[in-house]
Design a protein around this motif. Sequence first.
Motif, short mmCIF file in Angstrom:
data_model
loop_
_atom_site.label_atom_id
_atom_site.label_comp_id
_atom_site.label_asym_id
_atom_site.label_seq_id
_atom_site.Cartn_x
_atom_site.Cartn_y
_atom_site.Cartn_z
N UNK A 46 -42.14 -3.02 2.81
CA UNK A 46 -40.70 -3.11 2.62
C UNK A 46 -39.97 -2.91 3.94
N UNK A 47 -38.77 -3.50 4.04
CA UNK A 47 -37.97 -3.38 5.26
C UNK A 47 -36.87 -2.33 5.13
N UNK A 48 -36.48 -2.03 3.90
CA UNK A 48 -35.44 -1.03 3.67
C UNK A 48 -35.67 -0.45 2.28
N UNK A 49 -35.09 0.73 2.05
CA UNK A 49 -35.33 1.44 0.79
C UNK A 49 -34.04 2.14 0.40
N UNK A 50 -33.54 1.84 -0.80
CA UNK A 50 -32.30 2.44 -1.27
C UNK A 50 -32.54 3.10 -2.63
N UNK A 51 -32.43 4.43 -2.70
CA UNK A 51 -32.66 5.13 -3.97
C UNK A 51 -31.54 4.88 -4.97
#
Length: 248
Positions: free
Chosen positions: A118-123
């Motif tokens: 993954x390139x970004x992670x948003x909870x």
Amino acid sequence: MSAAPQQDALSLAETQPVGNVGRMKILIIEDDLEAAAYLTKAFREAGIVADHASDGEAGLFMGSENAYDVIVIDRMLPRRDGLSVISELRRKGIHTPVLILSALGQVDDRVTGLRAGGDDYLPKPYAFSELLARVEVLGRRKGTPEQDVVYRVGDLELDRLSHEVRRGGKEIPLQPREFRLLEYLMKNAGQVVTRTMLLENVWDYHFDPQTNVIDVHVSRLRSKIEKDFSQPLLKTIRGAGYMIKDEG
């Protein structure tokens, strides 16, 4: 794969209006149909073409067979989990930027997601404005090769190899953190960069430390790159974040 999941995945794409050439196109892989419908509508209202796949297998098929600027994917999916989808896409040589949405928001969860490709992670829960900003940044990243040595915004130049910054030919000395901050802003020039994005990409924090560290550094950076220059470049977008842009 049977025709059924492919049809489910393609159903929303078939309803796209004519004339989307040149617009950002994303794939949303989300099994919560209500959430997917909301995201699809919100992205389209923001001028982004959005397709939807309702499970991991359909998402893998869509992501493999179609060209997207960004893929937004949930971790917990039926038929194939989100991290497995990302890993398989990367194995196939597909490097479309991927943003992971997940209720699993601990640091270890994020690290696992990023290491899976993954390139970004948003909870979850999240604000759509931040999700939109992150998708725009990832979409821009696709068109901005990492091998670019020099970033330019107006008469401001940043050399990533020599670590030199100049504006109007005048050298501007920066501290290492200020350089990283400016580099990230210029890499995403013209896009809103949120506080959370800066914390994670410039300070390597995966949480908000409830300090004014970003405001202080932005203020110092602004004073250095705009002193003695009439054209401002670094803007504060109230309630959203920051943006560096040449409007001259």
